[in-house]
Design a protein around this motif. Structure first.
Motif, PDB file in Angstrom:
ATOM      1  N   ASN A 145      25.803  24.877  27.615  1.00 33.26           N
ATOM      2  CA  ASN A 145      26.312  25.282  28.923  1.00 33.26           C
ATOM      3  C   ASN A 145      26.972  26.649  28.865  1.00 33.26           C
ATOM      4  N   VAL A 146      27.688  26.937  27.788  1.00 28.38           N
ATOM      5  CA  VAL A 146      28.280  28.265  27.631  1.00 28.38           C
ATOM      6  C   VAL A 146      27.165  29.312  27.571  1.00 28.38           C
ATOM      7  N   GLY A 147      26.079  28.968  26.883  1.00 27.06           N
ATOM      8  CA  GLY A 147      24.941  29.886  26.807  1.00 27.06           C
ATOM      9  C   GLY A 147      24.353  30.174  28.169  1.00 27.06           C
ATOM     10  N   ASN A 148      24.237  29.121  29.005  1.00 22.97           N
ATOM     11  CA  ASN A 148      23.729  29.310  30.372  1.00 22.97           C
ATOM     12  C   ASN A 148      24.636  30.225  31.184  1.00 22.97           C
ATOM     13  N   VAL A 149      25.959  30.002  31.065  1.00 21.12           N
ATOM     14  CA  VAL A 149      26.907  30.827  31.805  1.00 21.12           C
ATOM     15  C   VAL A 149      26.869  32.261  31.298  1.00 21.12           C
ATOM     16  N   LEU A 150      26.736  32.426  29.976  1.00 24.94           N
ATOM     17  CA  LEU A 150      26.661  33.781  29.408  1.00 24.94           C
ATOM     18  C   LEU A 150      25.436  34.530  29.927  1.00 24.94           C
ATOM     19  N   ASN A 151      24.359  33.809  30.185  1.00 23.52           N
ATOM     20  CA  ASN A 151      23.184  34.453  30.783  1.00 23.52           C
ATOM     21  C   ASN A 151      23.533  35.032  32.151  1.00 23.52           C
ATOM     22  N   SER A 152      24.310  34.254  32.928  1.00 12.81           N
ATOM     23  CA  SER A 152      24.740  34.743  34.242  1.00 12.81           C
ATOM     24  C   SER A 152      25.684  35.930  34.095  1.00 12.81           C
ATOM     25  N   VAL A 153      26.557  35.861  33.089  1.00 16.19           N
ATOM     26  CA  VAL A 153      27.472  36.980  32.820  1.00 16.19           C
ATOM     27  C   VAL A 153      26.677  38.235  32.496  1.00 16.19           C
ATOM     28  N   ASN A 154      25.640  38.071  31.681  1.00 17.24           N
ATOM     29  CA  ASN A 154      24.815  39.211  31.283  1.00 17.24           C
ATOM     30  C   ASN A 154      24.087  39.814  32.486  1.00 17.24           C
ATOM     31  N   VAL A 155      23.600  38.945  33.370  1.00 13.50           N
ATOM     32  CA  VAL A 155      22.918  39.429  34.578  1.00 13.50           C
ATOM     33  C   VAL A 155      23.875  40.241  35.441  1.00 13.50           C
ATOM     34  N   SER A 156      25.085  39.691  35.667  1.00 13.96           N
ATOM     35  CA  SER A 156      26.074  40.398  36.494  1.00 13.96           C
ATOM     36  C   SER A 156      26.464  41.729  35.867  1.00 13.96           C
ATOM     37  N   ALA A 157      26.677  41.731  34.561  1.00 14.87           N
ATOM     38  CA  ALA A 157      27.067  42.967  33.874  1.00 14.87           C
ATOM     39  C   ALA A 157      25.963  44.019  33.981  1.00 14.87           C
ATOM     40  N   THR A 158      24.711  43.573  33.860  1.00 18.34           N
ATOM     41  CA  THR A 158      23.576  44.501  33.961  1.00 18.34           C
ATOM     42  C   THR A 158      23.485  45.098  35.361  1.00 18.34           C
TER      43      THR A 158
END
Length: 353
Positions: free
Chosen positions: A95-108
């Motif tokens: 689940n942390v990995g899934n959220v980190l994907n969203s974090v990466n998208v927002s940061a990009t």
């Protein structure tokens, strides 16, 4: 031997006509041996005199086997508990990995917005105005380039405002996702710290915590979560062990719905109380379970998933039994979903919210 004394007294007074106790004896060679001591009263049919017969049977081999079995059971419980903890930890990392994907998208997106920002145009505009500072009135009213500046400033201001709004939204998503990661890790830490301790907990809050630990996966895979909390009991139980079971059941339901490849993926969690026991049912409309697998799924190492290890349900069943409860599976067959029901005692301090 207190028990033997009590039984012997009853034996002498005629309250009982036989008894058996198992005792340890010190052998002549120094070994400890176990023996079953049995005393039985017989009445002579002719004289009607009572006779007591005492026998000793060596049961050392059986007691040794029982001790080994008990030790094996303890080791199995410990292994299952570790497997359950690993299951929760794997769920947390997933689940942390899934959220980190969203974090990466927002940061990009934020980086792209900053890179493509219209802000440098302000510097160009400032340079143009500075170059014509001595005749600014003429430049803004007569020069074709200067005449376009007022309208351009309005357009630029609008574009910069839209940029800021988009960046604020993405930063909001970023902050929310980072808080979600912190919540997941914090929740996992709180459940990992307490072991072997009975706590008074809200069953609804426990279920909600299990859902939160799986939230990003459930959202990512488009599962509709339906809550059917008929009762809202407060019970005395080992919180982290119950959490291990629930996290695994919810993850299994998600996988079952994914494998069914249906658009209306649905997970239903019900809480009901019957007598002094609470039932937590996790139902899905996924691939279902064939009749021949309804009992096999709880066997150690049995799994139908290609990447499964077969520990989760086996561990859950053992832990449920250790807690004085049961874990059962029900399914009408392939393609008809499944229901896993965890039943546990409410405990002495049970009540309702």
């Amino acid at each position: 031997h207190v028990a033997q004394k009590s039984l012997t007294q009853k034996f002498k007074t005629g309250e009982i006509d036989h008894f058996t106790v198992e005792k340890r004896y010190l052998h002549l060679d120094g070994r400890i041996v176990w023996a079953a001591l049995t005393r039985r009263m017989y009445k002579d049919p002719i004289t009607e005199m009572r006779h007591a017969i005492t026998t000793l049977v060596d049961v050392t081999e059986r007691k040794t086997a029982e001790a080994k079995l008990a030790e094996t059971h303890r080791e199995l419980l410990a292994t299952s508990r570790q497997a359950g903890m690993a299951e929760v930890a794997t769920g947390v990392l997933h689940n942390v990995g899934n959220v980190l994907n969203s974090v990466n998208v927002s940061a990009t997106i934020v980086l792209d917005r900053v890179r493509d920002s219209k802000t440098p145009n302000l510097r160009k505009l400032g340079g143009l105005l500075d170059a014509n500072a001595t005749q600014l009135g003429y430049f803004l009213t007569e020069d074709p380039r200067g005449c376009r500046i007022p309208a351009y400033i309005v357009t630029l201001a609008s574009e910069l405002e839209q940029e800021q709004q988009a960046i604020r939204e993405e930063l909001g998503h970023l902050t929310k996702n980072i808080e979600h990661i912190k919540d997941i890790v914090s929740m996992q830490q709180s459940y990992a710290k307490v072991s072997g301790v009975m706590e008074t907990v809200s069953v609804v809050e426990l279920v909600e915590d299990a859902l939160r630990l799986n939230l990003s996966s459930l959202l990512k895979h488009g599962l509709d979560v339906i809550r059917h909390y008929v009762d809202r009991p407060v019970a005395s139980m080992e919180r982290h062990k119950v959490m291990q079971i629930l996290v695994n059941l919810i993850r299994n339901a998600k996988h079952a719905c994914d494998d069914a490849r249906r658009p209306d993926k649905q997970l239903t969690i019900s809480i009901t109380v019957e007598g002094e026991r609470v039932r937590i049912a996790v139902a899905d409309n996924g691939v279902g379970i064939p009749p021949e697998n309804l009992t096999r799924i709880f066997a150690h190492g049995f799994t139908t998933r290609r990447d499964g290890h077969g520990f989760g349900l086996h561990s859950g069943a053992l832990v449920a039994k250790e807690l004085g409860g049961t874990l059962r599976a029900q399914s009408d067959g392939i393609g008809k979903g499944a229901v896993f029901t965890l039943e546990l005692p409410l405990g002495r301090e049970s009540s309702y919210e």
